[in-house]
Enzyme design. Structure first.
Site, PDB file in Angstrom:
ATOM      1  N   SER A  15    -156.608 -53.524  35.771  1.00  0.00           N
ATOM      2  CA  SER A  15    -156.064 -53.655  34.424  1.00  0.00           C
ATOM      3  C   SER A  15    -156.600 -54.928  33.809  1.00  0.00           C
ATOM      4  O   SER A  15    -156.624 -55.983  34.461  1.00  0.00           O
ATOM      5  CB  SER A  15    -154.537 -53.687  34.460  1.00  0.00           C
ATOM      6  OG  SER A  15    -154.005 -53.779  33.153  1.00  0.00           O
ATOM      7  N   HIS A  58    -158.016 -53.685  25.731  1.00  0.00           N
ATOM      8  CA  HIS A  58    -157.286 -53.436  26.984  1.00  0.00           C
ATOM      9  C   HIS A  58    -157.920 -52.238  27.677  1.00  0.00           C
ATOM     10  O   HIS A  58    -158.350 -51.281  27.019  1.00  0.00           O
ATOM     11  CB  HIS A  58    -155.816 -53.139  26.672  1.00  0.00           C
ATOM     12  CG  HIS A  58    -155.101 -52.377  27.742  1.00  0.00           C
ATOM     13  ND1 HIS A  58    -154.887 -51.005  27.667  1.00  0.00           N
ATOM     14  CD2 HIS A  58    -154.563 -52.770  28.924  1.00  0.00           C
ATOM     15  CE1 HIS A  58    -154.241 -50.606  28.746  1.00  0.00           C
ATOM     16  NE2 HIS A  58    -154.035 -51.641  29.530  1.00  0.00           N
ATOM     17  N   ASN A  73    -157.446 -49.912  31.561  1.00  0.00           N
ATOM     18  CA  ASN A  73    -156.692 -49.736  32.794  1.00  0.00           C
ATOM     19  C   ASN A  73    -157.127 -48.443  33.470  1.00  0.00           C
ATOM     20  O   ASN A  73    -157.227 -47.407  32.827  1.00  0.00           O
ATOM     21  CB  ASN A  73    -155.180 -49.695  32.483  1.00  0.00           C
ATOM     22  CG  ASN A  73    -154.336 -49.310  33.679  1.00  0.00           C
ATOM     23  OD1 ASN A  73    -153.691 -48.283  33.688  1.00  0.00           O
ATOM     24  ND2 ASN A  73    -154.353 -50.152  34.683  1.00  0.00           N
ATOM     25  N   ARG A 129    -155.984 -46.457  37.075  1.00  0.00           N
ATOM     26  CA  ARG A 129    -155.016 -46.587  38.161  1.00  0.00           C
ATOM     27  C   ARG A 129    -154.909 -45.275  38.948  1.00  0.00           C
ATOM     28  O   ARG A 129    -155.217 -44.187  38.443  1.00  0.00           O
ATOM     29  CB  ARG A 129    -153.644 -46.985  37.620  1.00  0.00           C
ATOM     30  CG  ARG A 129    -153.066 -46.007  36.618  1.00  0.00           C
ATOM     31  CD  ARG A 129    -151.770 -46.535  36.000  1.00  0.00           C
ATOM     32  NE  ARG A 129    -151.234 -45.608  35.015  1.00  0.00           N
ATOM     33  CZ  ARG A 129    -151.592 -45.595  33.739  1.00  0.00           C
ATOM     34  NH1 ARG A 129    -152.477 -46.467  33.282  1.00  0.00           N
ATOM     35  NH2 ARG A 129    -151.060 -44.708  32.899  1.00  0.00           N
ATOM     36  N   HIS A 165    -140.423 -49.730  16.482  1.00  0.00           N
ATOM     37  CA  HIS A 165    -139.559 -50.576  15.667  1.00  0.00           C
ATOM     38  C   HIS A 165    -140.286 -51.145  14.452  1.00  0.00           C
ATOM     39  O   HIS A 165    -139.652 -51.617  13.509  1.00  0.00           O
ATOM     40  CB  HIS A 165    -138.977 -51.718  16.519  1.00  0.00           C
ATOM     41  CG  HIS A 165    -139.999 -52.654  17.073  1.00  0.00           C
ATOM     42  ND1 HIS A 165    -140.846 -52.301  18.102  1.00  0.00           N
ATOM     43  CD2 HIS A 165    -140.331 -53.930  16.756  1.00  0.00           C
ATOM     44  CE1 HIS A 165    -141.635 -53.317  18.402  1.00  0.00           C
ATOM     45  NE2 HIS A 165    -141.345 -54.316  17.591  1.00  0.00           N
ATOM     46  N   GLY A 194    -140.825 -56.142  41.167  1.00  0.00           N
ATOM     47  CA  GLY A 194    -140.840 -57.516  41.646  1.00  0.00           C
ATOM     48  C   GLY A 194    -142.245 -58.019  41.875  1.00  0.00           C
ATOM     49  O   GLY A 194    -142.521 -58.738  42.834  1.00  0.00           O
ATOM     50  N   GLY A 195    -143.152 -57.604  40.979  1.00  0.00           N
ATOM     51  CA  GLY A 195    -144.559 -57.973  41.117  1.00  0.00           C
ATOM     52  C   GLY A 195    -144.828 -59.435  40.817  1.00  0.00           C
ATOM     53  O   GLY A 195    -143.934 -60.195  40.423  1.00  0.00           O
ATOM     54  N   ARG A 196    -146.085 -59.807  40.991  1.00  0.00           N
ATOM     55  CA  ARG A 196    -146.505 -61.198  40.768  1.00  0.00           C
ATOM     56  C   ARG A 196    -146.494 -61.492  39.260  1.00  0.00           C
ATOM     57  O   ARG A 196    -147.273 -60.924  38.497  1.00  0.00           O
ATOM     58  CB  ARG A 196    -147.903 -61.410  41.347  1.00  0.00           C
ATOM     59  CG  ARG A 196    -148.414 -62.842  41.248  1.00  0.00           C
ATOM     60  CD  ARG A 196    -149.746 -62.969  41.980  1.00  0.00           C
ATOM     61  NE  ARG A 196    -150.234 -64.335  41.997  1.00  0.00           N
ATOM     62  CZ  ARG A 196    -151.137 -64.812  41.136  1.00  0.00           C
ATOM     63  NH1 ARG A 196    -151.653 -64.017  40.198  1.00  0.00           N
ATOM     64  NH2 ARG A 196    -151.532 -66.063  41.210  1.00  0.00           N
TER      65      ARG A 196
END
Length: 298
Positions: free
Chosen positions: A88, A102, A104, A106, A171, A254-256
């Site tokens: 990514s 951007h 990515n 995966r 939004h 809980g990734g880096r």
């Protein structure tokens, strides 16, 4: 699965090498491990000659339980262990006339004893200009179409529509950029077909972006253009923190944190109730460019 990992590691290297050659500044590379299993490599270039911040991440993490953002969409994955890997990247140039971009690619696989594995590919690339140029948009989408054409005549139009719908700030009632390609849950025909399509999209990222970067990198700009870039970057931050599935997956898993937030620009601002002057280049961005269009027909 090892072939996918090897491809992604090479893709990260190829992109970093190409960007280093353009910028003249080396990436800082951090190898890291995750407590729950797996790890990755984060490559970051900051305060270069062309890029204010460029992050190109590879990760391969494993786990016993999926984060809620993934399991809510796929309840059939309950009770399975999983491997999630990908490259990514987000590039934030200094010059406001060079778009942010951007990309990515995966791969995900979930396994369970005495059951067939569940797997899919996902990813794509999209472009976020601050000052719009039709020829840049046409080139971007023509190259995206070339990536898809060998795999079916409707692939590009389908993935383009997905991208327009996904990178949308509900939004704000506003697109994030001029789109590109977005695909998810790709598991059709067979593994080789899906892998080849994912590779084609990954391999077409640099040919899509570098010609635009080279064309715009010497364009003069001043404080007005830089201020507008920072204002529009605020929209990028809003999307990534509110809607982006990859960001939500990383936070819930809980990734880096440093790797998750490498996509955010070093500078952004929010100006209360600001509106561009009518018929200005700044107004043209939202009035014309940030609208769904069939760019390849222009």
């Amino acid at each position: 699965m090892k072939d996918v990992e090897n491809y992604l590691i090479q893709l990260q290297k190829n992109i970093c090498d190409a960007l280093t050659k353009i910028d003249g500044t080396a990436f800082r590379a951090d190898n890291w491990t995750h407590a729950k299993g797996g790890g990755g490599k984060s490559c970051v270039l900051q305060n270069g000659h062309v890029f204010e911040k460029a992050g190109v991440n590879f990760s391969h993490v494993t786990g016993d339980n999926l984060p809620a953002t993934a399991s809510a969409q796929h309840p059939d994955l309950a009770g399975r262990t999983f491997d999630a890997m990908g490259v990514s990247l987000v590039l934030h140039p200094h010059n406001p006339y060079i778009p942010t971009t951007h990309c990515n690619i995966r791969f995900f696989m979930a396994t369970k004893e005495n059951a067939d594995p569940i797997w899919w590919f996902g990813g794509g690339f999209d472009l976020t200009p601050y000052y719009g140029f039709e020829d840049d948009c046409v080139h971007w989408h023509q190259t995206a179409k070339k990536a898809c054409d060998p795999f079916g005549k409707d692939i590009y139009s389908h993935y383009k529509k997905n991208c327009d719908e996904y990178f949308y700030l509900k939004h704000r009632n506003e697109m994030r950029g001029i789109g590109g390609l977005f695909f998810d849950d790709l598991n059709e025909k067979n593994f080789d077909h899906c892998f080849d399509l994912a590779k084609s999209i990954g391999d077409h990222f640099l040919p899509s972006y570098i010609p635009i970067l080279e064309k715009r990198k010497e364009t003069p700009y001043g404080e007005k253009e830089k201020a507008f870039q920072c204002y529009r970057r605020g929209r990028y931050v809003e999307f990534n923190l509110i809607y982006d599935r990859g960001t939500l997956f990383g936070l819930q898993f809980g990734g880096r944190i440093e790797s998750i937030f490498v996509s955010l620009p070093p500078q952004a601002n929010w100006i209360y109730n600001w509106h561009p002057e009518p018929n200005s280049q700044e107004a043209l961005l939202t009035d014309y460019f940030l609208k769904p269009k069939e760019w390849i027909t222009l």
